[in-house]
Design a protein around this motif. Sequence first.
Motif, PDB file in Angstrom:
ATOM      1  N   UNK A 129       0.794  -1.361  -0.075  1.00 25.54           N
ATOM      2  CA  UNK A 129       0.035   0.020   0.079  1.00 25.54           C
ATOM      3  C   UNK A 129       0.918   1.307  -0.163  1.00 25.54           C
ATOM      4  N   UNK A 130       2.240   1.056   0.817  1.00 20.61           N
ATOM      5  CA  UNK A 130       2.822   2.344   1.091  1.00 20.61           C
ATOM      6  C   UNK A 130       3.578   2.562  -0.569  1.00 20.61           C
ATOM      7  N   UNK A 131       4.104   1.830  -1.061  1.00 17.40           N
ATOM      8  CA  UNK A 131       4.425   1.687  -2.355  1.00 17.40           C
ATOM      9  C   UNK A 131       3.752   2.225  -3.236  1.00 17.40           C
ATOM     10  N   UNK A 132       2.266   1.959  -3.322  1.00 11.73           N
ATOM     11  CA  UNK A 132       1.179   2.350  -4.449  1.00 11.73           C
ATOM     12  C   UNK A 132       0.974   3.852  -3.894  1.00 11.73           C
ATOM     13  N   UNK A 133       1.026   4.211  -2.843  1.00 12.64           N
ATOM     14  CA  UNK A 133       0.810   5.597  -2.479  1.00 12.64           C
ATOM     15  C   UNK A 133       1.884   6.551  -2.787  1.00 12.64           C
TER      16      UNK A 133
END
Length: 210
Positions: free
Chosen positions: A188-192
């Motif tokens: 999720x952090x990578x996508x964000x």
Amino acid sequence: MDATAFRESVEAAKATELDRLGSSKLLIALTDAALSEEAVLRAAAFSEFLARETFESWAADEPNGEASAVFADVAAQEAEHYERVVDALGEPVEPESVGPMHAYLRDRDDAVERAAAGLVGRGLVSLRTHLQVVGFFVNEADAANADLFRDLRSETEASLSAGLDLLDSVCEDDADWERAQAVAEYVVQLAYDDYADSLTELGVDPKPIC
């Protein structure tokens, strides 16, 4: 921990990032501010293409038979999604790069991390992407494509649920659940971060304006 608590924990830990990924700015980031029907479909096709390749590779080399079967099912679903999107687009397209999320996913090498990162972490992001695409086509009065992405979103929710069921099966202790949560949150952090970087390059603040 169990599957229900796991999803709730990931969503709570990454609530801010998921909320922002679920905003109307998402499509600006995915299309480099080219908010046309073609650009939105192209971005969606890229996503489905990369997911198909990731899950196909996992299905081929996963030693856990149950996990391999789940990954094969999801690969087939993503292949169908890709074909449906390119049918709507009118031509097959392929992304020029893998991108940070799928690069990370393809380095996962065990069933726990693959299920958590690929099916849950990525699934939570995909649900928000599909919702924004549905909204885009509703605003464009394109009922056919809005319905297409409603279907894709429903099927993505089902694959996320399959991932949670798989985690219930392959997580043997608290350490497995903790490792699963760490990789799901990281996806999720990578996508964000990718979303935020894209907006920043366009001169758009990724944070909501209150």
